[in-house]
Design a protein around this motif. Structure first.
Motif, PDB file in Angstrom:
ATOM      1  N   GLN A   1      32.825  87.537  38.110  1.00  0.00           N
ATOM      2  CA  GLN A   1      32.353  89.180  38.099  1.00  0.00           C
ATOM      3  C   GLN A   1      31.723  89.424  36.733  1.00  0.00           C
ATOM      4  N   ALA A   2      32.213  88.731  35.897  1.00  0.00           N
ATOM      5  CA  ALA A   2      31.899  89.554  34.507  1.00  0.00           C
ATOM      6  C   ALA A   2      30.563  89.071  34.268  1.00  0.00           C
ATOM      7  N   GLY A   3      30.712  87.211  34.620  1.00  0.00           N
ATOM      8  CA  GLY A   3      28.582  86.755  34.513  1.00  0.00           C
ATOM      9  C   GLY A   3      29.230  85.207  34.117  1.00  0.00           C
ATOM     10  N   TYR A   4      30.135  84.822  33.884  1.00  0.00           N
ATOM     11  CA  TYR A   4      30.014  83.230  33.384  1.00  0.00           C
ATOM     12  C   TYR A   4      31.031  82.755  34.168  1.00  0.00           C
ATOM     13  N   THR A   5      30.544  81.963  33.625  1.00  0.00           N
ATOM     14  CA  THR A   5      31.792  80.346  34.655  1.00  0.00           C
ATOM     15  C   THR A   5      32.688  79.441  33.418  1.00  0.00           C
ATOM     16  N   VAL A   6      33.815  78.808  33.685  1.00  0.00           N
ATOM     17  CA  VAL A   6      34.150  78.033  32.969  1.00  0.00           C
ATOM     18  C   VAL A   6      33.378  77.114  31.896  1.00  0.00           C
ATOM     19  N   ASP A   7      32.292  77.014  32.564  1.00  0.00           N
ATOM     20  CA  ASP A   7      31.322  76.116  32.068  1.00  0.00           C
ATOM     21  C   ASP A   7      30.682  76.205  30.562  1.00  0.00           C
ATOM     22  N   ASP A   8      30.347  78.168  30.358  1.00  0.00           N
ATOM     23  CA  ASP A   8      30.029  78.825  29.788  1.00  0.00           C
ATOM     24  C   ASP A   8      30.844  78.861  28.581  1.00  0.00           C
ATOM     25  N   ILE A   9      32.291  78.284  28.837  1.00  0.00           N
ATOM     26  CA  ILE A   9      33.475  77.913  27.064  1.00  0.00           C
ATOM     27  C   ILE A   9      33.459  77.021  26.536  1.00  0.00           C
ATOM     28  N   GLN A  10      33.617  76.155  25.767  1.00  0.00           N
ATOM     29  CA  GLN A  10      33.380  74.954  25.500  1.00  0.00           C
ATOM     30  C   GLN A  10      34.659  74.796  23.832  1.00  0.00           C
ATOM     31  N   SER A  11      33.949  76.579  23.103  1.00  0.00           N
ATOM     32  CA  SER A  11      33.895  76.208  21.458  1.00  0.00           C
ATOM     33  C   SER A  11      34.895  77.507  21.458  1.00  0.00           C
ATOM     34  N   PHE A  12      35.558  77.857  20.382  1.00  0.00           N
ATOM     35  CA  PHE A  12      36.052  79.320  19.745  1.00  0.00           C
ATOM     36  C   PHE A  12      34.581  80.424  20.141  1.00  0.00           C
ATOM     37  N   ALA A  13      33.666  80.121  18.822  1.00  0.00           N
ATOM     38  CA  ALA A  13      32.763  80.785  19.409  1.00  0.00           C
ATOM     39  C   ALA A  13      31.984  81.612  20.881  1.00  0.00           C
ATOM     40  N   ASP A  14      32.311  80.826  21.912  1.00  0.00           N
ATOM     41  CA  ASP A  14      31.608  80.594  23.281  1.00  0.00           C
ATOM     42  C   ASP A  14      32.685  82.175  23.935  1.00  0.00           C
ATOM     43  N   LEU A  15      34.505  81.709  23.898  1.00  0.00           N
ATOM     44  CA  LEU A  15      35.574  82.669  24.282  1.00  0.00           C
ATOM     45  C   LEU A  15      35.557  83.503  23.385  1.00  0.00           C
ATOM     46  N   LYS A  16      35.126  83.735  21.934  1.00  0.00           N
ATOM     47  CA  LYS A  16      34.564  85.297  21.560  1.00  0.00           C
ATOM     48  C   LYS A  16      33.824  85.925  21.721  1.00  0.00           C
ATOM     49  N   ALA A  17      32.609  85.184  22.080  1.00  0.00           N
ATOM     50  CA  ALA A  17      31.631  85.903  22.855  1.00  0.00           C
ATOM     51  C   ALA A  17      31.723  86.566  24.053  1.00  0.00           C
ATOM     52  N   VAL A  18      32.343  85.699  24.537  1.00  0.00           N
ATOM     53  CA  VAL A  18      32.748  85.858  26.710  1.00  0.00           C
ATOM     54  C   VAL A  18      33.837  86.902  25.887  1.00  0.00           C
TER      55      VAL A  18
END
Length: 442
Positions: free
Chosen positions: A164-181
């Motif tokens: 719903q927020a526009g992401y999938t788990v594949d978009d989160i592969q690092s701390f930088a990704d997690l922080k951005a999301v």
């Protein structure tokens, strides 16, 4: 020093239990302990008293104990310690005339405190069922503890909310990704109707997730760099990364960071099951409750990324702090009854089915059944993909006092996020470790 403290506490609780014993029963002396099933002690043969560590599996253990008693006639009492209170409860119960016949320690540090109460399991039937000596606690040839389950923890994720927020788990592969999301969700939380993280509650039912499980990450990477598995003097090499993930949790959650001191584990779980947050740091032991609330398809688990190592190939935090120990101070009949009970739990159809399905456990025994637990399956998929699990190095933490000092400092920092307050966290982490390690060694 630690053994002297335990001995003193045991003497005090023994004296108290002797007073209760003048007019009370075995069951009455346990009345203040949470999650209790009581059975009448048998006048013939032995009985079992299991002090359970895991509140989330209390109902399943009560049911399994009742099944065993119905099948064998052997009385089994299961008492479940309140969350975060196991060591305190164990010390109190061990001082009573009817002490637990079955208890648990969290690893080598816990064993050092309780070894004098541990029966040697090296010749037992249950030891013959273990799949690897990696899952036992030994002292020379003596086997004092046997792990009864393997677990994983990480960042549990509501995939529906994430989409719903526009992401999938594949978009989160690092701390930088997690922080951005997470920060994007925070910026749009009014529009979306949910937060990034559940509350990082710091009362005793919840703070272990951060003063123990989250604190494992900087310890793990320091140990990896130094090629060690324990130390008397942690350096705190990666505490900046610890601060970064803690900041991310507390500044992108369902509540103001200043409120965390009063938030509980139940609060955090409810926020997740009620779809008020996307992310929830916890473990595979939460599977049953989350699956019932949200369904298997809505939940998965991500690694806890902290910006270190090969994040693309990092797996979940996988290991155990759940080692069964049999009380060698119990009667011969009760010791044998306890050995028979735990062997039945890991070898029988009823026991292995309950542990896999009702409890969601992966057990390291030959007769283990496959569990429907989606978090366990995620861990297996990560291993199949060649990802490296993060070891549970928190078993090397020097004491509960160290954890409590760290928890207090983390809570104070959450309410006042200054460099000065973080310096207190570093002091609790590094200096507190050295102090407690020295006391434990005495």
């Amino acid at each position: 020093m630690k053994k002297r403290v335990i001995a003193t506490l045991l003497c005090g609780t023994l004296a108290a239990s002797m007073l209760v014993g003048c007019g009370g029963t075995k069951e009455e002396t346990k009345a203040e302990t949470a999650g209790e099933t009581k059975t009448e002690a048998s006048s013939e043969g032995g009985s079992v008293y299991f002090l359970n560590f895991k509140p989330e599996q209390n109902d399943a253990w009560q049911a399994l104990a009742a099944t065993y008693t119905e099948e064998t006639g052997v009385p089994v009492t299961v008492v479940t310690a309140a969350s975060g209170q196991y060591e305190t409860t164990l010390m109190a119960e061990m001082g009573k005339s009817e002490a637990p016949t079955l208890f648990q320690v969290n690893g080598p540090v816990g064993l050092a405190n309780w070894k004098d109460y541990c029966y040697d399991l090296s010749g037992s039937d249950i030891y013959g069922e273990i799949t690897s000596d990696d899952y036992v606690l030994k002292d020379d040839e003596a086997v004092y503890g046997i792990a009864y389950l393997i677990e994983s923890y990480g960042i549990i994720t509501n995939v529906d909310l994430l989409e719903q927020a526009g992401y999938t788990v594949d978009d989160i592969q690092s701390f930088a990704d997690l922080k951005a999301v997470a920060e994007d969700i925070t910026n749009r939380k009014d529009e979306l109707g949910f937060a990034a993280f559940t509350s990082a509650g710091m009362d005793s039912s919840s703070d272990w997730r951060f003063k123990t499980h989250l604190a494992n990450l900087p310890i793990y990477f320091e140990y990896q760099e130094d090629g060690i598995t324990s130390t008397d003097a942690i350096k705190g090499t990666y505490l900046d990364n610890y601060r970064a993930i803690w900041d991310l949790y507390i500044n992108n959650s369902t509540c103001d960071p200043a409120e965390l001191a009063g938030k509980t584990g139940d609060d955090s779980r409810a926020e997740f099951t009620e779809s008020k947050a996307v992310f929830y740091q916890n473990g595979s032991w939460e599977y049953t409750a989350l699956s019932e609330a949200l369904g298997d398809d809505a939940i998965t688990m991500l690694p806890i990324y902290v910006g270190l190592g090969d994040e693309a190939n990092q797996g979940l935090c996988t290991g155990t702090e759940n080692y069964w120990c049999v009380n060698n101070q119990a009667s011969e009949e009760d010791i044998q009854a306890t050995l028979d009970f735990i062997y039945w739990c890991v070898s029988s159809e009823e026991g292995t089915t309950a542990m896999a399905e009702s409890m969601g456990f992966v057990i390291p025994f030959k007769a283990a059944k496959e569990t429907p637990n989606v978090f366990v399956k995620q861990d297996a998929a990560n291993l199949e993909a060649g990802k490296t699990p993060v070891a549970w190095n928190f078993a090397s933490m020097p004491s509960e006092e160290w954890k409590n000092g760290l928890g207090t400092a983390l809570t104070a920092y959450a309410a006042d996020q200054t460099d000065e307050k973080w310096a207190d966290v570093v002091t609790a982490f590094v200096d507190g470790w050295a102090t407690e390690a020295a006391l434990t060694a005495e």
